[in-house]
Design a protein around this motif. Structure first.
Motif, PDB file in Angstrom:
ATOM      1  N   CYS A  26      -0.755   1.388  -7.109  1.00 42.19           N
ATOM      2  CA  CYS A  26      -0.422   2.812  -7.331  1.00 42.19           C
ATOM      3  C   CYS A  26      -1.156   3.702  -6.330  1.00 42.19           C
ATOM      4  CB  CYS A  26      -0.809   3.234  -8.741  1.00 42.19           C
ATOM      5  SG  CYS A  26       0.306   2.581  -9.975  1.00 42.19           S
ATOM      6  N   LEU A  27      -2.440   3.426  -6.114  1.00 40.37           N
ATOM      7  CA  LEU A  27      -3.208   4.277  -5.194  1.00 40.37           C
ATOM      8  C   LEU A  27      -2.691   4.146  -3.762  1.00 40.37           C
ATOM      9  CD1 LEU A  27      -6.820   3.855  -6.605  1.00 40.37           C
ATOM     10  CD2 LEU A  27      -5.414   5.916  -6.582  1.00 40.37           C
ATOM     11  N   LEU A  28      -2.343   2.922  -3.365  1.00 44.05           N
ATOM     12  CA  LEU A  28      -1.809   2.750  -2.005  1.00 44.05           C
ATOM     13  C   LEU A  28      -0.441   3.415  -1.886  1.00 44.05           C
ATOM     14  CD1 LEU A  28      -2.951  -0.859  -1.154  1.00 44.05           C
ATOM     15  CD2 LEU A  28      -3.568   1.216   0.044  1.00 44.05           C
ATOM     16  N   THR A  29       0.319   3.374  -2.959  1.00 41.12           N
ATOM     17  CA  THR A  29       1.610   4.061  -2.978  1.00 41.12           C
ATOM     18  C   THR A  29       1.402   5.538  -2.677  1.00 41.12           C
ATOM     19  OG1 THR A  29       2.484   2.558  -4.635  1.00 41.12           O
ATOM     20  CG2 THR A  29       3.526   4.714  -4.500  1.00 41.12           C
ATOM     21  N   LEU A  30       0.403   6.086  -3.327  1.00 39.15           N
ATOM     22  CA  LEU A  30       0.107   7.504  -3.157  1.00 39.15           C
ATOM     23  C   LEU A  30      -0.330   7.812  -1.717  1.00 39.15           C
ATOM     24  CD1 LEU A  30       0.254   9.423  -5.584  1.00 39.15           C
ATOM     25  CD2 LEU A  30      -2.239   9.554  -5.484  1.00 39.15           C
ATOM     26  N   THR A  31      -1.192   6.939  -1.188  1.00 34.78           N
ATOM     27  CA  THR A  31      -1.656   7.138   0.195  1.00 34.78           C
ATOM     28  C   THR A  31      -0.463   7.090   1.155  1.00 34.78           C
ATOM     29  OG1 THR A  31      -3.445   5.705  -0.533  1.00 34.78           O
ATOM     30  CG2 THR A  31      -3.529   6.436   1.723  1.00 34.78           C
ATOM     31  N   GLY A  32       0.406   6.120   0.955  1.00 35.45           N
ATOM     32  CA  GLY A  32       1.594   5.988   1.804  1.00 35.45           C
ATOM     33  C   GLY A  32       2.496   7.199   1.661  1.00 35.45           C
ATOM     34  N   PHE A  33       2.562   7.716   0.453  1.00 33.63           N
ATOM     35  CA  PHE A  33       3.398   8.881   0.198  1.00 33.63           C
ATOM     36  C   PHE A  33       2.890  10.082   1.004  1.00 33.63           C
ATOM     37  CE2 PHE A  33       4.852  12.553  -2.235  1.00 33.63           C
ATOM     38  CZ  PHE A  33       6.197  12.261  -2.325  1.00 33.63           C
ATOM     39  N   LEU A  34       1.564  10.199   1.086  1.00 31.19           N
ATOM     40  CA  LEU A  34       0.978  11.292   1.874  1.00 31.19           C
ATOM     41  C   LEU A  34       1.389  11.169   3.332  1.00 31.19           C
ATOM     42  CD1 LEU A  34      -2.637  11.635   0.462  1.00 31.19           C
ATOM     43  CD2 LEU A  34      -0.730  13.225   0.256  1.00 31.19           C
ATOM     44  N   ARG A  35       1.445   9.939   3.797  1.00 34.28           N
ATOM     45  CA  ARG A  35       1.868   9.696   5.183  1.00 34.28           C
ATOM     46  C   ARG A  35       3.349  10.104   5.347  1.00 34.28           C
ATOM     47  NH1 ARG A  35       1.662   8.992  10.576  1.00 34.28           N
ATOM     48  NH2 ARG A  35       3.684   8.205  11.113  1.00 34.28           N
TER      49      ARG A  35
ATOM     50  N   CYS B 133      -7.250   3.392   2.681  1.00 36.92           N
ATOM     51  CA  CYS B 133      -6.522   2.158   2.348  1.00 36.92           C
ATOM     52  C   CYS B 133      -7.519   1.022   2.177  1.00 36.92           C
ATOM     53  CB  CYS B 133      -5.528   1.795   3.445  1.00 36.92           C
ATOM     54  SG  CYS B 133      -4.139   2.903   3.514  1.00 36.92           S
ATOM     55  N   ALA B 134      -8.483   0.932   3.109  1.00 35.58           N
ATOM     56  CA  ALA B 134      -9.464  -0.154   3.056  1.00 35.58           C
ATOM     57  C   ALA B 134     -10.285  -0.059   1.775  1.00 35.58           C
ATOM     58  CB  ALA B 134     -10.368  -0.088   4.274  1.00 35.58           C
ATOM     59  N   LEU B 135     -10.693   1.169   1.437  1.00 31.70           N
ATOM     60  CA  LEU B 135     -11.523   1.376   0.242  1.00 31.70           C
ATOM     61  C   LEU B 135     -10.767   0.972  -1.032  1.00 31.70           C
ATOM     62  CD1 LEU B 135     -14.363   2.615   0.407  1.00 31.70           C
ATOM     63  CD2 LEU B 135     -13.407   4.677  -0.634  1.00 31.70           C
ATOM     64  N   ILE B 136      -9.530   1.406  -1.119  1.00 30.73           N
ATOM     65  CA  ILE B 136      -8.720   1.084  -2.308  1.00 30.73           C
ATOM     66  C   ILE B 136      -8.548  -0.435  -2.417  1.00 30.73           C
ATOM     67  CG2 ILE B 136      -6.425   1.298  -3.338  1.00 30.73           C
ATOM     68  CD1 ILE B 136      -6.250   4.056  -1.855  1.00 30.73           C
ATOM     69  N   THR B 137      -8.239  -1.060  -1.262  1.00 30.49           N
ATOM     70  CA  THR B 137      -8.016  -2.510  -1.266  1.00 30.49           C
ATOM     71  C   THR B 137      -9.282  -3.246  -1.692  1.00 30.49           C
ATOM     72  OG1 THR B 137      -6.598  -2.071   0.621  1.00 30.49           O
ATOM     73  CG2 THR B 137      -6.979  -4.348   0.116  1.00 30.49           C
ATOM     74  N   ILE B 138     -10.418  -2.837  -1.113  1.00 35.31           N
ATOM     75  CA  ILE B 138     -11.681  -3.503  -1.460  1.00 35.31           C
ATOM     76  C   ILE B 138     -11.933  -3.370  -2.968  1.00 35.31           C
ATOM     77  CG2 ILE B 138     -14.208  -3.372  -1.245  1.00 35.31           C
ATOM     78  CD1 ILE B 138     -13.821  -2.641   1.683  1.00 35.31           C
TER      79      ILE B 138
ATOM     80  N   GLY C 167       6.211   2.485   0.329  1.00 40.65           N
ATOM     81  CA  GLY C 167       6.701   1.169  -0.098  1.00 40.65           C
ATOM     82  C   GLY C 167       6.033   0.042   0.654  1.00 40.65           C
ATOM     83  N   ILE C 168       5.839   0.249   1.957  1.00 37.87           N
ATOM     84  CA  ILE C 168       5.250  -0.819   2.784  1.00 37.87           C
ATOM     85  C   ILE C 168       3.798  -1.081   2.361  1.00 37.87           C
ATOM     86  CG2 ILE C 168       4.540  -1.431   5.144  1.00 37.87           C
ATOM     87  CD1 ILE C 168       7.533  -1.515   4.901  1.00 37.87           C
ATOM     88  N   PHE C 169       3.047  -0.007   2.122  1.00 35.67           N
ATOM     89  CA  PHE C 169       1.642  -0.171   1.707  1.00 35.67           C
ATOM     90  C   PHE C 169       1.577  -0.948   0.388  1.00 35.67           C
ATOM     91  CE2 PHE C 169      -0.507   3.744   3.929  1.00 35.67           C
ATOM     92  CZ  PHE C 169      -0.039   3.265   5.140  1.00 35.67           C
ATOM     93  N   ALA C 170       2.400  -0.524  -0.569  1.00 35.68           N
ATOM     94  CA  ALA C 170       2.356  -1.150  -1.899  1.00 35.68           C
ATOM     95  C   ALA C 170       2.776  -2.622  -1.809  1.00 35.68           C
ATOM     96  CB  ALA C 170       3.276  -0.396  -2.846  1.00 35.68           C
ATOM     97  N   ALA C 171       3.905  -2.892  -1.143  1.00 30.64           N
ATOM     98  CA  ALA C 171       4.417  -4.264  -1.079  1.00 30.64           C
ATOM     99  C   ALA C 171       3.477  -5.160  -0.280  1.00 30.64           C
ATOM    100  CB  ALA C 171       5.810  -4.259  -0.459  1.00 30.64           C
ATOM    101  N   GLY C 172       2.957  -4.633   0.831  1.00 31.07           N
ATOM    102  CA  GLY C 172       2.054  -5.432   1.668  1.00 31.07           C
ATOM    103  C   GLY C 172       0.794  -5.807   0.899  1.00 31.07           C
TER     104      GLY C 172
END
Ligand code: UDP
Length: 585
Positions: free
Chosen positions: A74-83, A97-102, A194-199
């Motif tokens: 969800c958080l990466l979705t949001l980050t991607g949405f901002l992009r 992105c790195a922080l959320i993933t970690i 979508g790419i951030f979330a799926a990846g």
């Protein structure tokens, strides 16, 4: 969780979740504008819907590892949405992105430290690969489908955790639904969201289960396959950019041989990626011989698709060049050097009064009596896309002629072939040859002090031209010095002005020149004086033989390297344009 049958229920709910959230997402974003090209924006909604559906039916929704994955997605979705919405740069978003993933990987797997760091790099790499694949808009779905399908088969063979199995299932479902929907030319845009979330999900699944080897074949190799032709074409253009600058075509008809159709490209890519995935799978599960045989047959089949799609040359399909073609929004005139000379002759025969009344032929000049000719190479076309002022100066020009193999390649590739190149150097000598006979007065402007003199002297010796003025090009733009140069040119009343100040300065200078000169033809010729005056030494013979003369030029002028980086960008823009606009069957 083992048998495939126990996944039927999550499969159904994942499909329902995909469709529901997709529909909801469309409503929510209906009034928003996304600068992602043609198509309807779905972002990460289908992936989130599938994850939600699969998690709920699988009864693991409240488990820590699943929740951590869902939160990360969800958080990466949001980050991607901002992009997608605000066009934030990737560099700005990278730390987030790195922080959320970690954080989410840390919460999802109990292991910490080094594992989480390397896992994050892995996740970011996968997102990067999917981003490259998104050059062809349904390619990420193909990659996701083939990757998750092989993981699905692997999961049904061995014991794996439910979180990984269900996350994989949700990815598989959402990408298949998207893929089915996009057949027939309908487009759904996942954007970065979508790419951030799926990846992230794909990386997490492979990490949770240690099936990373599958992704190496399933994702990295395909991404490299996409990059390969792109790198090849870029190198080819770089090579010819510096290599044989004097080369030009002399045939008005070219065989149209780029039969790369969108649907076939996609079909081939899907089959090929599937082969790569299965190969990794067979190795992983220690499969018996016949399985390899089946894979071999699949590979032969995809190869035959490849041959019919790419390698077969369309014979007898000779396309007559139209008078003008369009590349990346710029109109390029399909002319050979000799035809450019005819045009120049007709411009010079025009009286100032006649030129001020634009006719059909001269409408590009917008009524001004100084005719501007732009020799545009691939880098100039890229610049026009970024610099509005430069684009306008190109639009106002009487002629934009193709200088460079890149432009000719792009024209071929887009199905509107050009008859050949009009390189600046060749054009200068062609014009001087006619100028010598017709008595045109020529002005040389640009280059380091002394260079224009040398070039003019050599051309005068060869063609007997009337040189009416020479000026070096090292003066400050918009300065009193520039005013003096403009006045000097106006006083010399030349028929032809060669302006060698480099792109885009020469085009801006010519735009200013229009105000003080009401007759003549001004041509931006870049570094031509350096070549004509023989200031730039030629590469040793062996380098010319091996076609790496450009490397020598790069050695002499290393500052060119940064500019050269625009060439892959040009190729990328052309590929995107072709693949995303080609609607032919
Ligand atoms: N030049 C100039 N004045 C300047 C900068 C450049 O006269 O202020 C000349 C430079 O000496 C060279 C030409 O403009 O001869 C630009 O050549 P380059 O190969 O860099 O440009 P391109 O042909 O790639 O546009």
């Amino acid at each position: 969780m083992n048998p495939v049958t126990s996944q039927i229920e999550p499969l159904i709910t994942a499909t329902a979740g995909t469709i529901l959230l997709w529909a909801l997402g469309r409503r929510l974003t209906a009034n928003m504008s996304f600068d992602l090209g043609r198509g309807s924006y779905v972002g990460a909604f289908p992936f989130l819907g599938a994850l939600l559906g699969a998690g709920l039916a699988g009864g693991i929704f409240w488990q820590q590892s699943f929740l951590a994955l869902a939160a990360g997605t969800c958080l990466l979705t949001l980050t991607g949405f901002l992009r997608d919405r605000q066009r934030f740069s990737y560099l700005t978003l990278l730390p987030w992105c790195a922080l959320i993933t970690i954080a989410s990987l840390f919460a999802a797997t109990d292991t910490g430290g080094l594992f989480v760091i390397s896992a994050t790099v892995w996740a970011l790499l996968i997102i990067f690969c999917l981003k490259i694949a998104a050059m062809v808009y349904e390619m990420p779905f193909i990659l996701l489908t083939t990757s998750t399908l092989t993981q699905f088969i692997l999961f049904s063979q061995q014991q794996f955790t439910q979180t990984a199995v269900l996350a994989n299932l949700s990815l598989l479902t959402a990408s298949i639904v998207m893929l089915i929907y996009s057949t027939g030319g309908r487009r759904v845009l996942t954007g970065s969201s979508g790419i951030f979330a799926a990846g992230f999900l794909l990386a997490a699944v492979s990490l949770l289960e240690g099936s990373g080897q599958l992704l190496i074949f399933g994702l990295f190799v395909p991404s490299m396959v996409i990059l390969f032709p792109f790198a090849l074409i870029s190198t080819m253009i770089v090579a010819s950019y510096f290599g044989n600058r004097l080369h030009h075509g002399n045939n008005r008809e070219r065989i149209y041989s780029w039969s790369l159709r969108r649907e076939k490209t996609v079909l081939f890519a899907g089959l090929f990626f599937l082969c790569l995935n299965f190969l990794a799978l067979l190795v992983l599960i220690d499969a018996p011989g016949p399985a390899y045989f089946v894979l071999f047959l699949l590979f032969v089949f995809s190869l035959s698709v490849f041959v019919t799609a790419f390698a077969r040359k369309e014979t007898g399909n000779i396309i007559q060049t139209p008078a003008q073609i369009e590349i990346l929004g710029i109109t390029v005139d399909a002319l050979l050097p000799a035809e450019v000379i005819t045009r120049i002759d007709s411009y010079l025969r025009l009286t100032p009064e006649a030129a001020e009344k634009p006719t059909e032929n001269f409408s590009g000049n917008n009524g001004a009596a100084l005719f501007h000719i732009v020799t545009a190479d691939s880098l100039a076309l890229v610049r026009a896309g970024e610099d509005e002022r430069f684009k306008n100066s190109m639009r106002r020009a009487a002629l934009v002629v193709p200088d460079g193999a890149g432009v000719v390649w792009a024209a071929d590739f887009l199905g509107t072939p050009l008859p050949g190149r009009v390189p600046g150097v060749a054009l200068v000598s062609h014009i001087c040859k006619t100028a010598g006979k017709a008595g045109w007065k020529v002005f040389f402007l640009g280059g380091k002090p002394g260079i224009a003199e040398q070039a003019a002297a050599l051309l005068q010796q060869e063609h007997g031209i009337a040189v009416c003025g020479i000026e070096h090009g090292y003066f400050t733009p918009d300065s009193a010095e520039e005013e003096a140069v403009l006045e000097k040119i106006a006083a010399a009343r030349p028929d032809i002005i060669f302006v060698a100040l480099g792109v885009p300065r020469q085009e801006f200078f010519i735009a200013r020149l229009r105000n003080c000169l009401k007759r003549g033809v001004a041509i931006g010729v870049g570094g031509s004086f350096d070549v004509i005056s023989q200031t730039l030494p030629r590469a040793p013979y062996w380098m010319q033989r091996f076609g790496i003369e450009w490397l020598f030029r790069l050695w002499l002028e290393p500052r060119r390297f940064m500019r050269m980086l625009g060439i892959p960008l040009f190729v990328l823009q052309i590929l995107r344009h072709k693949w995303n606009n080609d609607q032919k069957p």
